[in-house]
Design a protein around this motif. Sequence first.
Motif, PDB file in Angstrom:
ATOM      1  N   ARG A  82      39.549  44.477  31.050  1.00  0.00           N
ATOM      2  CA  ARG A  82      40.905  44.823  31.495  1.00  0.00           C
ATOM      3  C   ARG A  82      41.163  44.346  32.918  1.00  0.00           C
ATOM      4  N   ASP A  83      40.100  44.244  33.735  1.00  0.00           N
ATOM      5  CA  ASP A  83      40.246  43.822  35.122  1.00  0.00           C
ATOM      6  C   ASP A  83      40.679  42.362  35.242  1.00  0.00           C
ATOM      7  N   GLU A  84      40.651  41.630  34.142  1.00  0.00           N
ATOM      8  CA  GLU A  84      41.086  40.232  34.154  1.00  0.00           C
ATOM      9  C   GLU A  84      42.598  40.095  34.018  1.00  0.00           C
ATOM     10  N   VAL A  85      43.295  41.209  33.793  1.00  0.00           N
ATOM     11  CA  VAL A  85      44.743  41.202  33.623  1.00  0.00           C
ATOM     12  C   VAL A  85      45.396  41.571  34.943  1.00  0.00           C
ATOM     13  N   ILE A  86      46.067  40.606  35.560  1.00  0.00           N
ATOM     14  CA  ILE A  86      46.737  40.809  36.843  1.00  0.00           C
ATOM     15  C   ILE A  86      48.247  40.853  36.590  1.00  0.00           C
TER      16      ILE A  86
ATOM     17  N   GLY B  87      55.112  39.975  34.505  1.00  0.00           N
ATOM     18  CA  GLY B  87      54.336  38.914  33.874  1.00  0.00           C
ATOM     19  C   GLY B  87      52.862  39.169  34.077  1.00  0.00           C
ATOM     20  N   VAL B  88      52.054  38.235  33.615  1.00  0.00           N
ATOM     21  CA  VAL B  88      50.602  38.411  33.653  1.00  0.00           C
ATOM     22  C   VAL B  88      49.918  37.112  34.051  1.00  0.00           C
ATOM     23  N   LEU B  89      48.955  37.233  34.919  1.00  0.00           N
ATOM     24  CA  LEU B  89      47.962  36.183  35.104  1.00  0.00           C
ATOM     25  C   LEU B  89      46.668  36.716  34.530  1.00  0.00           C
ATOM     26  N   TRP B  90      46.193  36.084  33.462  1.00  0.00           N
ATOM     27  CA  TRP B  90      44.841  36.368  33.001  1.00  0.00           C
ATOM     28  C   TRP B  90      43.919  35.315  33.622  1.00  0.00           C
ATOM     29  N   GLY B  91      42.778  35.768  34.117  1.00  0.00           N
ATOM     30  CA  GLY B  91      41.788  34.841  34.648  1.00  0.00           C
ATOM     31  C   GLY B  91      40.396  35.368  34.391  1.00  0.00           C
ATOM     32  N   ARG B  92      39.441  34.479  34.384  1.00  0.00           N
ATOM     33  CA  ARG B  92      38.056  34.894  34.199  1.00  0.00           C
ATOM     34  C   ARG B  92      37.631  35.772  35.370  1.00  0.00           C
ATOM     35  N   GLN B  93      36.972  36.859  35.051  1.00  0.00           N
ATOM     36  CA  GLN B  93      36.594  37.831  36.067  1.00  0.00           C
ATOM     37  C   GLN B  93      35.764  37.201  37.186  1.00  0.00           C
ATOM     38  N   SER B  94      34.873  36.289  36.823  1.00  0.00           N
ATOM     39  CA  SER B  94      34.019  35.657  37.828  1.00  0.00           C
ATOM     40  C   SER B  94      34.814  34.848  38.839  1.00  0.00           C
ATOM     41  N   LEU B  95      35.953  34.304  38.405  1.00  0.00           N
ATOM     42  CA  LEU B  95      36.814  33.549  39.318  1.00  0.00           C
ATOM     43  C   LEU B  95      37.707  34.476  40.134  1.00  0.00           C
TER      44      LEU B  95
ATOM     45  N   MET C 279      46.016  46.523  47.658  1.00  0.00           N
ATOM     46  CA  MET C 279      45.012  45.467  47.480  1.00  0.00           C
ATOM     47  C   MET C 279      43.858  45.569  48.488  1.00  0.00           C
ATOM     48  N   ILE C 280      43.844  46.635  49.267  1.00  0.00           N
ATOM     49  CA  ILE C 280      42.795  46.808  50.268  1.00  0.00           C
ATOM     50  C   ILE C 280      41.900  47.995  49.927  1.00  0.00           C
TER      51      ILE C 280
ATOM     52  N   ALA D  23      40.099  43.890  57.633  1.00  0.00           N
ATOM     53  CA  ALA D  23      40.380  44.581  56.376  1.00  0.00           C
ATOM     54  C   ALA D  23      39.419  44.085  55.309  1.00  0.00           C
ATOM     55  N   LYS D  24      39.134  44.960  54.346  1.00  0.00           N
ATOM     56  CA  LYS D  24      38.331  44.586  53.189  1.00  0.00           C
ATOM     57  C   LYS D  24      39.193  44.718  51.941  1.00  0.00           C
ATOM     58  N   TRP D  25      39.023  43.770  51.030  1.00  0.00           N
ATOM     59  CA  TRP D  25      39.874  43.747  49.841  1.00  0.00           C
ATOM     60  C   TRP D  25      39.343  44.687  48.764  1.00  0.00           C
ATOM     61  N   ASN D  26      40.266  45.162  47.973  1.00  0.00           N
ATOM     62  CA  ASN D  26      39.957  46.043  46.853  1.00  0.00           C
ATOM     63  C   ASN D  26      39.262  45.255  45.739  1.00  0.00           C
ATOM     64  N   THR D  27      38.803  45.958  44.736  1.00  0.00           N
ATOM     65  CA  THR D  27      38.216  45.312  43.562  1.00  0.00           C
ATOM     66  C   THR D  27      39.325  44.859  42.614  1.00  0.00           C
ATOM     67  N   LEU D  28      38.947  44.084  41.607  1.00  0.00           N
ATOM     68  CA  LEU D  28      39.900  43.671  40.572  1.00  0.00           C
ATOM     69  C   LEU D  28      40.335  44.892  39.764  1.00  0.00           C
ATOM     70  N   PRO D  29      41.568  44.871  39.266  1.00  0.00           N
ATOM     71  CA  PRO D  29      42.583  43.828  39.402  1.00  0.00           C
ATOM     72  C   PRO D  29      43.435  43.964  40.658  1.00  0.00           C
ATOM     73  N   TYR D  30      43.171  45.044  41.445  1.00  0.00           N
ATOM     74  CA  TYR D  30      44.105  45.425  42.504  1.00  0.00           C
ATOM     75  C   TYR D  30      44.090  44.491  43.703  1.00  0.00           C
ATOM     76  N   ARG D  31      42.996  43.762  43.907  1.00  0.00           N
ATOM     77  CA  ARG D  31      42.924  42.869  45.067  1.00  0.00           C
ATOM     78  C   ARG D  31      43.986  41.775  45.007  1.00  0.00           C
ATOM     79  N   LEU D  32      44.533  41.508  43.814  1.00  0.00           N
ATOM     80  CA  LEU D  32      45.580  40.500  43.673  1.00  0.00           C
ATOM     81  C   LEU D  32      46.940  41.117  43.344  1.00  0.00           C
ATOM     82  N   GLU D  33      47.081  42.429  43.568  1.00  0.00           N
ATOM     83  CA  GLU D  33      48.332  43.131  43.285  1.00  0.00           C
ATOM     84  C   GLU D  33      48.745  43.942  44.505  1.00  0.00           C
ATOM     85  N   ALA D  34      49.432  43.320  45.443  1.00  0.00           N
ATOM     86  CA  ALA D  34      49.820  43.990  46.682  1.00  0.00           C
ATOM     87  C   ALA D  34      51.144  44.737  46.509  1.00  0.00           C
ATOM     88  N   GLY D  35      51.221  45.919  47.101  1.00  0.00           N
ATOM     89  CA  GLY D  35      52.477  46.653  47.142  1.00  0.00           C
ATOM     90  C   GLY D  35      52.765  47.453  45.881  1.00  0.00           C
ATOM     91  N   THR D  36      53.899  48.147  45.906  1.00  0.00           N
ATOM     92  CA  THR D  36      54.320  48.921  44.733  1.00  0.00           C
ATOM     93  C   THR D  36      54.646  47.977  43.594  1.00  0.00           C
TER      94      THR D  36
END
Length: 405
Positions: A85-89, A233-241, A254-255, A263-276
């Motif tokens: 599920r973490d691959e769904v952004i 919408g959705v960006l699916w990507g390989r978790q390793s990437l 995302m932090i 600052a340190k970034w959050n884990t997936l999927p939240y590191r690529l989802e900033a804001g409300t």
Amino acid sequence: MTFNVAAIRAQFPILSREIDGKPLVYLDNAATTQKPQCVIDALVDYYSTCNSNVHRGAHRLADEATTRYEGARDTVATFINAAARDEVIWTSGTTEAINIVAHGLGQQLTSTDEVLVTEMEHHANIVTWQQACKVSGATLKVAPIFDTGELDYDAFVALLNERTKLVAFPHVSNSLGTVNPIQKMTRAAKAVGAWVLVDGAQGIAHGGVDVQSIGCDFYAFSGHKMFGPTGIGVLWGRQSLLAEWPVWQTGGEMISEVSYQSAKWNTLPYRLEAGTPNIAGAIGFGAAIEWFAALDLPGLQAHERSLLDYATARAADCEGMRVVGTAPAKSGVLSFLLDGGHPADIGFLLDRQGVAIRTGHHCAEPLMNRLGVPGTARASFSIYTDLSEIDALFTALEKVKSMLA
């Protein structure tokens, strides 16, 4: 079992509308699909019963909203067969999804690298890579198509080499309906070590998308093209990437840790989802996917093929009509020109008869230039389109021809 189009249509309130006293014939599905009542209900229910921001809330509404929001992510992951599920952004749509990849890629490319696209791209899958190459000094290559709108696969393969860093192409052409051999293209790209992004904006609504089977690294799509709300919408990507991909936007969510110095970034999927996020949009899209997944997939795909076959046969008998895009493998898109008529005039005259189509270059201006046309009139079908609507299109076109004569 025969696919029951009437039962499907009954679930879409807007299809009962009239335009200037004539029944709406909606043939602009490549631009956006209409929404079934269950999706509308999901949006209303969220705002009516548990409207709240998600995550970290210390109250019932936040818990309920979070459960629905993250449940929609699970629904997407299952639908496309994501490994996790973490691959769904969540994104605002296909365009933002592609931009996330291009932004990160621009920081990793060098002047010796190449990015490969095709001649049939939507602008969102051209300009993004242009900018990534501009930032990095990399080179953008373009694989040609035949006059039919079919990819020249041999030429595509010939452009692949050890310098190719990423290959991006559409699952389905938005302007021609060409269905690309995406598994075959992906295998060829992976053979030279390239990453692969598939623009799935036009492919997702036809079902059968399995990212594991495709073998790509990224697959991008929009909710509104698949009976869901706009703005999601959705960006699916390989978790390793994605776990190491450069962040797209910074801010809240995302932090994991912030000081005035770093600052340190959050884990997936939240590191690529900033804001409300678009909470309602995600919930509505989840409802759309659940609705779609419950349908008879082979039946609806056969129905869509029958619509295109019927429309193509009608076009062959329509004097003065030229179909643009005749690749052997196509989805439900009929792009065309009429002798003596500009596409914009055709669209206007059809609208006066209640027939909704799209005209112009369809955000694919380089493709139109390649084919030597200023743009096209485009009728695009969906699972709720019936044969009588295609008849209505061609009846209206006869009147259009008489007006243009």
